[in-house]
Design a protein around this motif. Structure first.
Motif, short mmCIF file in Angstrom:
data_model
loop_
_atom_site.label_atom_id
_atom_site.label_comp_id
_atom_site.label_asym_id
_atom_site.label_seq_id
_atom_site.Cartn_x
_atom_site.Cartn_y
_atom_site.Cartn_z
N MET A 14 0.84 -1.18 0.00
CA MET A 14 0.00 0.00 0.00
C MET A 14 0.89 1.25 0.00
SD MET A 14 -2.93 0.87 2.72
CE MET A 14 -3.89 2.30 2.57
N THR A 15 0.65 2.13 -0.92
CA THR A 15 1.43 3.35 -1.06
C THR A 15 1.01 4.37 -0.01
OG1 THR A 15 1.66 2.97 -3.42
CG2 THR A 15 2.03 5.19 -2.65
N GLU A 16 2.02 4.98 0.61
CA GLU A 16 1.79 6.03 1.60
C GLU A 16 2.75 7.18 1.29
OE1 GLU A 16 1.83 4.97 5.79
OE2 GLU A 16 1.69 2.87 5.21
N THR A 17 2.42 8.35 1.80
CA THR A 17 3.35 9.47 1.72
C THR A 17 4.16 9.48 3.01
OG1 THR A 17 1.84 10.76 0.34
CG2 THR A 17 3.57 11.97 1.49
N ILE A 18 5.47 9.34 2.85
CA ILE A 18 6.38 9.32 3.99
C ILE A 18 7.29 10.54 3.87
CG2 ILE A 18 8.15 8.02 5.25
CD1 ILE A 18 5.54 6.46 5.11
N GLU A 19 7.34 11.34 4.94
CA GLU A 19 8.20 12.51 4.97
C GLU A 19 9.28 12.30 6.03
OE1 GLU A 19 5.68 15.88 5.68
OE2 GLU A 19 4.91 15.86 3.62
N PHE A 20 10.50 12.68 5.68
CA PHE A 20 11.62 12.63 6.63
C PHE A 20 12.72 13.54 6.11
CE2 PHE A 20 12.20 9.26 3.55
CZ PHE A 20 13.55 9.15 3.32
N ARG A 21 13.74 13.73 6.91
CA ARG A 21 14.90 14.52 6.48
C ARG A 21 15.97 13.54 6.02
NH1 ARG A 21 14.61 19.65 7.05
NH2 ARG A 21 16.84 20.07 6.97
N LEU A 22 16.53 13.80 4.86
CA LEU A 22 17.57 12.95 4.30
C LEU A 22 18.78 13.81 4.00
CD1 LEU A 22 18.57 10.24 3.22
CD2 LEU A 22 17.42 10.77 1.06
N ASN A 23 19.85 13.55 4.71
CA ASN A 23 21.09 14.32 4.53
C ASN A 23 20.85 15.83 4.61
OD1 ASN A 23 22.55 11.95 4.30
ND2 ASN A 23 22.31 11.89 2.08
N GLY A 24 19.99 16.19 5.58
CA GLY A 24 19.74 17.60 5.85
C GLY A 24 18.62 18.24 5.07
N SER A 63 6.45 -0.41 3.76
CA SER A 63 7.16 -1.60 4.20
C SER A 63 8.46 -1.84 3.42
CB SER A 63 6.26 -2.84 4.09
OG SER A 63 6.00 -3.14 2.73
N LYS A 64 8.71 -1.04 2.37
CA LYS A 64 9.97 -1.16 1.64
C LYS A 64 11.12 -0.89 2.60
CE LYS A 64 8.74 -1.57 -2.76
NZ LYS A 64 9.03 -2.77 -3.51
N THR A 65 12.24 -1.56 2.39
CA THR A 65 13.37 -1.30 3.28
C THR A 65 13.98 0.06 2.96
OG1 THR A 65 15.06 -2.32 1.88
CG2 THR A 65 13.93 -3.76 3.48
N LEU A 66 14.49 0.69 3.99
CA LEU A 66 15.14 1.97 3.82
C LEU A 66 16.31 1.83 2.85
CD1 LEU A 66 15.53 4.95 4.54
CD2 LEU A 66 16.81 4.19 6.56
N LEU A 67 17.04 0.73 2.94
CA LEU A 67 18.17 0.50 2.01
C LEU A 67 17.69 0.55 0.57
CD1 LEU A 67 21.10 -0.30 1.37
CD2 LEU A 67 20.39 -2.68 1.66
N ALA A 73 23.38 4.75 14.87
CA ALA A 73 23.68 3.81 13.78
C ALA A 73 22.59 2.75 13.70
CB ALA A 73 25.04 3.17 14.02
N VAL A 74 22.04 2.57 12.49
CA VAL A 74 20.94 1.64 12.26
C VAL A 74 21.20 0.89 10.96
CG1 VAL A 74 18.45 1.50 11.82
CG2 VAL A 74 19.33 3.16 13.47
N ARG A 75 20.82 -0.38 10.92
CA ARG A 75 20.94 -1.19 9.71
C ARG A 75 19.75 -0.89 8.81
NH1 ARG A 75 26.08 -3.04 11.04
NH2 ARG A 75 25.95 -4.33 12.85
N SER A 76 20.03 -0.30 7.67
CA SER A 76 18.95 0.11 6.78
C SER A 76 18.30 -1.06 6.04
CB SER A 76 19.44 1.16 5.78
OG SER A 76 20.41 0.63 4.92
N CYS A 77 18.96 -2.20 5.99
CA CYS A 77 18.38 -3.36 5.29
C CYS A 77 17.24 -4.00 6.06
CB CYS A 77 19.45 -4.40 4.96
SG CYS A 77 20.06 -5.35 6.38
N ILE A 78 17.14 -3.70 7.36
CA ILE A 78 16.06 -4.27 8.17
C ILE A 78 15.18 -3.17 8.78
CG2 ILE A 78 17.18 -6.47 8.65
CD1 ILE A 78 17.96 -5.31 11.43
N THR A 79 15.32 -1.96 8.26
CA THR A 79 14.52 -0.83 8.70
C THR A 79 13.54 -0.48 7.59
OG1 THR A 79 16.37 0.02 10.01
CG2 THR A 79 14.61 1.57 9.47
N SER A 80 12.28 -0.41 7.92
CA SER A 80 11.29 -0.07 6.89
C SER A 80 11.24 1.44 6.68
CB SER A 80 9.90 -0.59 7.28
OG SER A 80 9.38 0.18 8.35
N LEU A 81 10.81 1.81 5.51
CA LEU A 81 10.63 3.22 5.19
C LEU A 81 9.70 3.89 6.21
CD1 LEU A 81 11.00 5.68 3.33
CD2 LEU A 81 9.12 4.76 1.94
#
Length: 158
Positions: free
Chosen positions: A1-11, A21-25, A57-65
């Motif tokens: 299911m598509t959602e709008t996700i907002e966050f700060r990325l590299n400032g 549910s897509k991985t952050l990686l 520090a977080v592992r992006s391969c197991i972190t969801s968007l």
């Protein structure tokens, strides 16, 4: 299911419409073309995919968007200040703490997270703090020396 996700990325504030549910990686590499964060084991063990989320520090391969909504994410591409390397990056260069370079971004990001949590680590703290980031080339001693160098440099600049 598509959602709008907002966050700060590299400032920078970013907004994406993707499956939360897509991985952050996956999102970093395919959507933002930030390929410095590496795919290693895909299970959170090797550390090649390490990024900072709100300074940790977080592992992006197991972190969801979805888990980064409203948070601050920093990748290896966002660590330097323009042309000036972060002290950990500079220490890795100065101590020749890399060989093939594949693990290096994850090692650096893990080291930054470690120093964010403990700006005055002992030698043993660094060994244990870096223990779960794997390097197949055998640069571990130089990596530990680089983290010690960066810790001292960062303390001296405060």
């Amino acid at each position: 299911m598509t959602e709008t996700i907002e966050f700060r990325l590299n400032g920078k504030k970013v907004s994406v419409q993707l499956d939360a549910s897509k991985t952050l990686l996956w999102v970093l590499r395919t959507h933002f073309n930030l390929t410095g964060t590496k795919y290693g084991c895909g299970e959170g063990y090797c550390g090649a995919c390490t990024v900072l989320i709100d300074g940790s520090a977080v592992r992006s391969c197991i972190t969801s968007l979805g888990e980064v909504a409203g948070k601050n994410v920093v990748t290896i591409e966002g660590l330097a200040d323009g042309d000036k390397l972060h002290p950990v990056q500079q220490a890795f260069v100065d101590n020749d703490a890399l060989q093939c370079g594949y693990c290096t971004p994850g090692m650096i990001m893990n080291a930054v997270g470690l120093l964010n949590d403990n700006p005055n680590p002992t030698h043993e703290d660094i060994i244990w703090g870096m223990e779960n980031n794997l390097c197949r080339c055998g640069a571990h001693n130089r990596i530990i020396e680089a983290v010690e160098t960066a810790a001292a440099d960062m303390r001296n600049k405060k």
